[in-house]
Scaffold this motif. Structure first.
Motif, PDB file in Angstrom:
ATOM      1  N   GLU A 314       0.855  -1.217   0.000  1.00 57.97           N
ATOM      2  CA  GLU A 314       0.000   0.000   0.000  1.00 57.97           C
ATOM      3  C   GLU A 314       0.875   1.246   0.000  1.00 57.97           C
ATOM      4  OE1 GLU A 314      -0.243  -1.846   3.436  1.00 57.97           O
ATOM      5  OE2 GLU A 314      -0.537  -3.285   1.811  1.00 57.97           O
ATOM      6  N   GLY A 315       1.895   1.226   0.864  1.00 56.78           N
ATOM      7  CA  GLY A 315       2.792   2.385   0.977  1.00 56.78           C
ATOM      8  C   GLY A 315       3.417   2.692  -0.373  1.00 56.78           C
ATOM      9  N   ARG A 316       3.909   1.662  -1.025  1.00 59.01           N
ATOM     10  CA  ARG A 316       4.563   1.828  -2.316  1.00 59.01           C
ATOM     11  C   ARG A 316       3.616   2.467  -3.346  1.00 59.01           C
ATOM     12  NH1 ARG A 316       9.296  -0.740  -3.536  1.00 59.01           N
ATOM     13  NH2 ARG A 316       9.394  -2.397  -2.006  1.00 59.01           N
ATOM     14  N   ALA A 317       2.370   1.937  -3.397  1.00 63.06           N
ATOM     15  CA  ALA A 317       1.406   2.441  -4.387  1.00 63.06           C
ATOM     16  C   ALA A 317       1.035   3.894  -4.079  1.00 63.06           C
ATOM     17  CB  ALA A 317       0.162   1.554  -4.379  1.00 63.06           C
ATOM     18  N   GLN A 318       0.864   4.205  -2.799  1.00 57.62           N
ATOM     19  CA  GLN A 318       0.456   5.568  -2.439  1.00 57.62           C
ATOM     20  C   GLN A 318       1.572   6.578  -2.721  1.00 57.62           C
ATOM     21  OE1 GLN A 318      -0.665   4.958   1.653  1.00 57.62           O
ATOM     22  NE2 GLN A 318      -2.449   3.731   1.091  1.00 57.62           N
ATOM     23  N   VAL A 319       2.798   6.179  -2.429  1.00 60.09           N
ATOM     24  CA  VAL A 319       3.940   7.060  -2.670  1.00 60.09           C
ATOM     25  C   VAL A 319       4.097   7.297  -4.183  1.00 60.09           C
ATOM     26  CG1 VAL A 319       6.479   7.068  -2.620  1.00 60.09           C
ATOM     27  CG2 VAL A 319       5.189   6.603  -0.521  1.00 60.09           C
ATOM     28  N   LYS A 320       3.900   6.225  -4.949  1.00 59.74           N
ATOM     29  CA  LYS A 320       4.038   6.332  -6.410  1.00 59.74           C
ATOM     30  C   LYS A 320       3.020   7.332  -6.966  1.00 59.74           C
ATOM     31  CE  LYS A 320       4.188   3.187 -10.366  1.00 59.74           C
ATOM     32  NZ  LYS A 320       2.850   3.104 -10.954  1.00 59.74           N
ATOM     33  N   ALA A 321       1.802   7.286  -6.411  1.00 57.94           N
ATOM     34  CA  ALA A 321       0.751   8.188  -6.904  1.00 57.94           C
ATOM     35  C   ALA A 321       1.136   9.656  -6.649  1.00 57.94           C
ATOM     36  CB  ALA A 321      -0.575   7.850  -6.235  1.00 57.94           C
ATOM     37  N   VAL A 322       1.746   9.910  -5.509  1.00 56.72           N
ATOM     38  CA  VAL A 322       2.132  11.301  -5.202  1.00 56.72           C
ATOM     39  C   VAL A 322       3.269  11.747  -6.135  1.00 56.72           C
ATOM     40  CG1 VAL A 322       2.973  12.875  -3.424  1.00 56.72           C
ATOM     41  CG2 VAL A 322       1.414  11.027  -2.793  1.00 56.72           C
ATOM     42  N   ILE A 323       4.200  10.845  -6.377  1.00 61.35           N
ATOM     43  CA  ILE A 323       5.310  11.183  -7.283  1.00 61.35           C
ATOM     44  C   ILE A 323       4.753  11.496  -8.673  1.00 61.35           C
ATOM     45  CG2 ILE A 323       7.299  10.163  -8.501  1.00 61.35           C
ATOM     46  CD1 ILE A 323       8.043   8.846  -5.830  1.00 61.35           C
ATOM     47  N   GLU A 324       3.755  10.723  -9.088  1.00 58.04           N
ATOM     48  CA  GLU A 324       3.159  10.962 -10.415  1.00 58.04           C
ATOM     49  C   GLU A 324       2.473  12.329 -10.476  1.00 58.04           C
ATOM     50  OE1 GLU A 324       2.667   6.281 -11.587  1.00 58.04           O
ATOM     51  OE2 GLU A 324       0.837   7.403 -11.104  1.00 58.04           O
ATOM     52  N   LEU A 325       1.862  12.705  -9.369  1.00 61.99           N
ATOM     53  CA  LEU A 325       1.216  14.031  -9.331  1.00 61.99           C
ATOM     54  C   LEU A 325       2.269  15.124  -9.558  1.00 61.99           C
ATOM     55  CD1 LEU A 325      -1.416  15.314  -6.839  1.00 61.99           C
ATOM     56  CD2 LEU A 325       0.742  16.506  -6.942  1.00 61.99           C
ATOM     57  N   TYR A 326       3.404  15.007  -8.846  1.00 61.25           N
ATOM     58  CA  TYR A 326       4.446  16.040  -9.011  1.00 61.25           C
ATOM     59  C   TYR A 326       5.042  16.001 -10.424  1.00 61.25           C
ATOM     60  CZ  TYR A 326       4.355  16.645  -3.903  1.00 61.25           C
ATOM     61  OH  TYR A 326       3.977  16.909  -2.611  1.00 61.25           O
ATOM     62  N   MET A 327       5.191  14.776 -10.966  1.00 61.62           N
ATOM     63  CA  MET A 327       5.793  14.700 -12.300  1.00 61.62           C
ATOM     64  C   MET A 327       4.823  15.194 -13.386  1.00 61.62           C
ATOM     65  SD  MET A 327       8.828  14.235 -11.760  1.00 61.62           S
ATOM     66  CE  MET A 327       9.435  14.122 -13.426  1.00 61.62           C
ATOM     67  N   ASP A 328       3.517  15.085 -13.121  1.00 59.65           N
ATOM     68  CA  ASP A 328       2.547  15.711 -14.044  1.00 59.65           C
ATOM     69  C   ASP A 328       2.720  17.233 -13.999  1.00 59.65           C
ATOM     70  OD1 ASP A 328       1.568  13.267 -14.747  1.00 59.65           O
ATOM     71  OD2 ASP A 328      -0.275  13.399 -13.564  1.00 59.65           O
ATOM     72  N   ASN A 329       2.979  17.755 -12.808  1.00 60.04           N
ATOM     73  CA  ASN A 329       3.259  19.199 -12.690  1.00 60.04           C
ATOM     74  C   ASN A 329       4.487  19.569 -13.523  1.00 60.04           C
ATOM     75  OD1 ASN A 329       1.220  19.604 -10.852  1.00 60.04           O
ATOM     76  ND2 ASN A 329       2.554  19.601  -9.042  1.00 60.04           N
ATOM     77  N   ALA A 330       5.531  18.741 -13.392  1.00 58.91           N
ATOM     78  CA  ALA A 330       6.776  19.036 -14.124  1.00 58.91           C
ATOM     79  C   ALA A 330       6.485  19.062 -15.627  1.00 58.91           C
ATOM     80  CB  ALA A 330       7.844  17.988 -13.799  1.00 58.91           C
ATOM     81  N   ALA A 331       5.675  18.090 -16.085  1.00 58.48           N
ATOM     82  CA  ALA A 331       5.350  18.038 -17.516  1.00 58.48           C
ATOM     83  C   ALA A 331       4.554  19.281 -17.919  1.00 58.48           C
ATOM     84  CB  ALA A 331       4.558  16.761 -17.813  1.00 58.48           C
ATOM     85  N   ALA A 332       3.648  19.710 -17.042  1.00 58.92           N
ATOM     86  CA  ALA A 332       2.832  20.896 -17.353  1.00 58.92           C
ATOM     87  C   ALA A 332       3.727  22.142 -17.438  1.00 58.92           C
ATOM     88  CB  ALA A 332       1.752  21.075 -16.287  1.00 58.92           C
ATOM     89  N   ILE A 333       4.710  22.230 -16.548  1.00 58.99           N
ATOM     90  CA  ILE A 333       5.618  23.391 -16.575  1.00 58.99           C
ATOM     91  C   ILE A 333       6.428  23.381 -17.882  1.00 58.99           C
ATOM     92  CG2 ILE A 333       7.624  24.484 -15.465  1.00 58.99           C
ATOM     93  CD1 ILE A 333       6.605  23.386 -12.775  1.00 58.99           C
ATOM     94  N   ARG A 334       6.949  22.196 -18.201  1.00 56.95           N
ATOM     95  CA  ARG A 334       7.748  22.079 -19.433  1.00 56.95           C
ATOM     96  C   ARG A 334       6.930  22.487 -20.666  1.00 56.95           C
ATOM     97  NH1 ARG A 334      12.334  19.021 -20.435  1.00 56.95           N
ATOM     98  NH2 ARG A 334      11.502  18.796 -22.531  1.00 56.95           N
ATOM     99  N   ARG A 335       5.697  21.955 -20.700  1.00 58.10           N
ATOM    100  CA  ARG A 335       4.835  22.213 -21.854  1.00 58.10           C
ATOM    101  C   ARG A 335       4.510  23.711 -21.962  1.00 58.10           C
ATOM    102  NH1 ARG A 335       1.739  17.997 -20.641  1.00 58.10           N
ATOM    103  NH2 ARG A 335       0.334  19.304 -19.418  1.00 58.10           N
ATOM    104  N   ALA A 336       4.101  24.287 -20.858  1.00 55.11           N
ATOM    105  CA  ALA A 336       3.678  25.695 -20.885  1.00 55.11           C
ATOM    106  C   ALA A 336       4.846  26.593 -21.281  1.00 55.11           C
ATOM    107  CB  ALA A 336       3.126  26.092 -19.519  1.00 55.11           C
ATOM    108  N   LEU A 337       6.010  26.355 -20.668  1.00 57.12           N
ATOM    109  CA  LEU A 337       7.145  27.229 -20.967  1.00 57.12           C
ATOM    110  C   LEU A 337       7.653  27.008 -22.383  1.00 57.12           C
ATOM    111  CD1 LEU A 337       9.124  27.286 -17.612  1.00 57.12           C
ATOM    112  CD2 LEU A 337       7.414  28.888 -18.461  1.00 57.12           C
ATOM    113  N   GLY A 338       7.605  25.745 -22.820  1.00 60.60           N
ATOM    114  CA  GLY A 338       8.009  25.436 -24.202  1.00 60.60           C
ATOM    115  C   GLY A 338       7.121  26.190 -25.184  1.00 60.60           C
TER     116      GLY A 338
END
Ligand code: MLT
Length: 413
Positions: A314-338
């Motif tokens: 459970e811990g692993r899956a929950q942590v992974k979901a949070v990391i994905e949320l932050y990495m979606d942010n990173a992708a959004a920043i890259r896309r917008a600035l690009g």
């Protein structure tokens, strides 16, 4: 001074340090702006501090640990300085094992943070070693060596005696091997601040360099959990021979949201050697263990119990979901600035996006412009070293809605 034959003296190495530490300086500028503009809605993409609450599996483990502390039969006082066996074993078996890295549990040292470990580790090495760092660089590696007295004074943002290895867009932010001999090599991949990653071949060159030069690599892997490309190594120990030449630092801070809770780990393989003046080899493991037990009383039981919960399904899956949320942010920043025409790096296997400032304006000038005109906080690249001038770092650690809003504001600049 007449009349005083003795007086308490300062460690003058501290006086060589340039200005304040980067993040408090940013905090000071943001606080000053906020005081003058109390209604400003400031979006912070500066220091990499997490915004999501701790995942439920980790919270449950903490509640259980608190209950144990409340009962006479299960109460715990001082723990082992190097960390509880249950966590050291979980790290070795569940974090490194699946990547083909065999570690003994007692090669894992638990602490209260990677900032402290990357800063403290230099203590076990002689002061006459030559330090090599990338430029730009996480400032802790440099400042702690300055404090220890391993450098001269500073000129144009660089300290005498340190070998700075330039990381630029031209070399994909991976430094060339140094031309002069160096002994202590600090590498951080995925990189803070550029967001770059090192390939297996690139890490292998460094391991080979360290082996043939009897040097040591201090490998900061605090952001390894953010790697999405399966070809990129997560640990330097995935490279043959690295056990003999590398220490690795990892942190629960960004991976599992522990910036406020505090827990991290450092791996010191027993094969890792440094040398006495007469050439005799000494195991670094025993030096770090001695240092740890003398200067540290262990991370709290509650934070270690929390960290261990990360290795449950459970811990692993929950942590992974949070990391994905932050990495979606990173992708959004890259896309917008690009889309806005900025040159952007990083943000694919790391939670930091490294942005070239427009029209060649300076890092701090761009930082001020974003703060004043968009109420968005970044981190000026120049704060990470001379080669960071002309860049700004944006962190992906924030709520998706806030990141979107920040990008909308930048579009209106
Ligand atoms: C950063 O923003 O570079 C980090 O949060 C600093 C740290 O981990 O100490």
């Amino acid at each position: 001074m007449k009349g005083f034959t003795r007086m308490i003296r300062v460690n003058e190495n501290f006086l060589k340090l340039q200005a304040g530490y980067l993040f408090p300086e940013i905090g000071r500028r943001v606080a000053a702006y906020a005081a003058e503009h109390p209604r400003a809605d400031i979006i912070r993409l500066g220091i990499g501090d997490v915004t999501e609450p701790l995942p439920p599996a980790i919270i449950d483990a903490m509640h259980r640990a608190v209950d144990e502390m409340a009962a006479a039969e299960t109460f715990r006082g001082y723990g082992p300085e190097q960390g509880y066996e249950f966590l050291r074993r979980a790290v070795a078996e569940k974090e490194f094992g699946p990547r083909g890295v065999n570690l003994d549990a007692d090669e894992v040292f638990i602490s209260d943070g990677s900032k402290c470990d990357t800063g403290n580790f230099q203590e076990v090495f002689g002061l006459d070693n030559v330090v090599a760092v990338t430029d730009p660089v996480y400032p802790v590696y440099v400042d702690t060596n300055v404090m220890a007295g391993r450098t001269g004074g500073s000129e144009n943002g660089r300290y005498g005696g340190i070998v700075y290895m330039q990381c630029t867009a031209e070399n994909d932010f991976i430094p060339a091997l140094p031309k002069q001999p160096v002994d202590m090599i600090y590498l951080c991949y995925p990189n803070n601040p550029t967001g770059a990653v090192a390939t297996r071949d690139q890490l292998a060159w460094w391991v080979e360099y360290a082996r043939s030069n009897r040097a040591i690599i201090l490998f900061d892997a605090a952001y390894e959990a953010f790697i999405s490309d399966p070809a990129i190594p997560h640990s330097i120990y995935e490279i043959d021979g690295a056990r003999e030449v590398a220490v690795e630092f990892r942190s629960y801070s960004k991976t599992a949201g522990f910036t406020g809770l505090r827990c991290a780990l450092t791996v010191v393989p027993k094969d890792l050697k440094a040398y006495k003046r007469n050439g005799e080899a000494v195991a670094v493991h025993s030096l770090w263990s001695r240092r740890h037990s003398t200067k540290f009383n262990g991370a709290s039981y509650i934070s270690q119990a929390a960290a261990a919960a990360m290795y449950t399904p459970e811990g692993r899956a929950q942590v992974k979901a949070v990391i994905e949320l932050y990495m979606d942010n990173a992708a959004a920043i890259r896309r917008a600035l690009g889309d806005l025409g900025y040159e952007v790096y990083g943000g694919v296997n790391a939670p930091y996006v490294w942005v070239k400032t427009p029209d060649g304006i300076g890092s701090w000038e761009f930082f001020d412009k974003l703060l004043h005109e968009a109420n968005v906080v970044g981190t000026p690249g120049a704060g990470f070293g001379a080669s960071g001038e002309g860049y700004l770092r944006l962190s992906a650690f924030n709520k998706p809605q806030r990141v979107r809003e920040a990008m909308e504001r930048l579009a209106k600049l």
